[in-house]
Scaffold this motif. Structure first.
Motif, mmCIF file in Angstrom:
data_model
loop_
_atom_site.group_PDB
_atom_site.id
_atom_site.type_symbol
_atom_site.label_atom_id
_atom_site.label_comp_id
_atom_site.label_asym_id
_atom_site.label_seq_id
_atom_site.Cartn_x
_atom_site.Cartn_y
_atom_site.Cartn_z
ATOM 1 N N VAL A 1 12.742 45.567 52.758
ATOM 2 C CA VAL A 1 14.087 44.796 54.053
ATOM 3 C C VAL A 1 14.429 43.413 53.581
ATOM 4 N N THR A 2 15.523 43.326 53.761
ATOM 5 C CA THR A 2 15.592 42.079 53.993
ATOM 6 C C THR A 2 16.748 41.391 54.993
ATOM 7 N N PRO A 3 15.786 40.785 55.781
ATOM 8 C CA PRO A 3 16.401 40.061 57.725
ATOM 9 C C PRO A 3 17.824 39.202 57.372
ATOM 10 N N PRO A 4 18.536 38.660 57.701
ATOM 11 C CA PRO A 4 19.152 37.664 58.317
ATOM 12 C C PRO A 4 18.717 36.412 57.365
ATOM 13 N N GLY A 5 19.535 35.526 56.276
ATOM 14 C CA GLY A 5 19.137 34.682 56.063
ATOM 15 C C GLY A 5 17.543 34.253 55.847
ATOM 16 N N GLY A 6 17.125 35.842 55.440
ATOM 17 C CA GLY A 6 15.842 35.351 55.354
ATOM 18 C C GLY A 6 15.249 36.185 53.365
ATOM 19 N N ASP A 7 13.912 35.880 53.576
ATOM 20 C CA ASP A 7 13.015 36.521 52.345
ATOM 21 C C ASP A 7 13.219 37.923 51.982
ATOM 22 N N VAL A 8 13.292 38.888 51.385
ATOM 23 C CA VAL A 8 13.180 39.982 50.483
ATOM 24 C C VAL A 8 11.325 39.718 50.950
#
Length: 126
Positions: free
Chosen positions: A35-42
């Motif tokens: 899962v890769t959240p908006p603007g976040g890390d994998v």
């Protein structure tokens, strides 16, 4: 008239015999992915795919996420999976089947590109 009725009966029987429930379209067991959240890390995650009360169920968990996340209204139709989940705000996801037998696609909180992330599901190896 009898031929038409017989033909309709055959078509209905054929459809019933070949129809599969949604849960049959996904291998039950532990899937892996990210899962890769908006603007976040994998984030590495796992998905428990099964059946609850006759309906397809998917629960996502990770060592990096507190608590399991249950997906709601999971549907698999024509190579597309849709569902939603709620980690504090409703997230709607539309994933496309890929060549490996998994799914990948976008999830959004509805606020536009800044609220979009990605989700990847890899089926269990048998």
């Amino acid at each position: 008239m009898k031929k038409t009725t017989a033909l309709l009966g055959f078509v209905a029987l054929f459809a019933l015999l070949w129809a599969r429930p949604a849960s049959a379209q996904l291998a039950h067991g532990t899937w892996t992915g990210t899962v890769t959240p908006p603007g976040g890390d994998v984030i590495e995650v796992s998905y428990e795919v099964g059946e609850t009360d006759g309906a397809l169920s998917v629960v996502m968990s990770s060592l990096d996420i507190e608590g399991a996340m249950e997906f709601h209204d999971v549907k698999v139709e024509e190579g597309q999976m849709t569902f939603w989940w709620d980690p504090g705000v409703r997230i709607d996801c539309t994933l496309q089947a890929n060549e490996s037998g998994g799914f990948q696609g976008k999830c959004t909180d509805g606020t536009g590109p800044s609220g979009e992330g990605t989700l990847v599901m890899v089926p269990p190896s048998n």
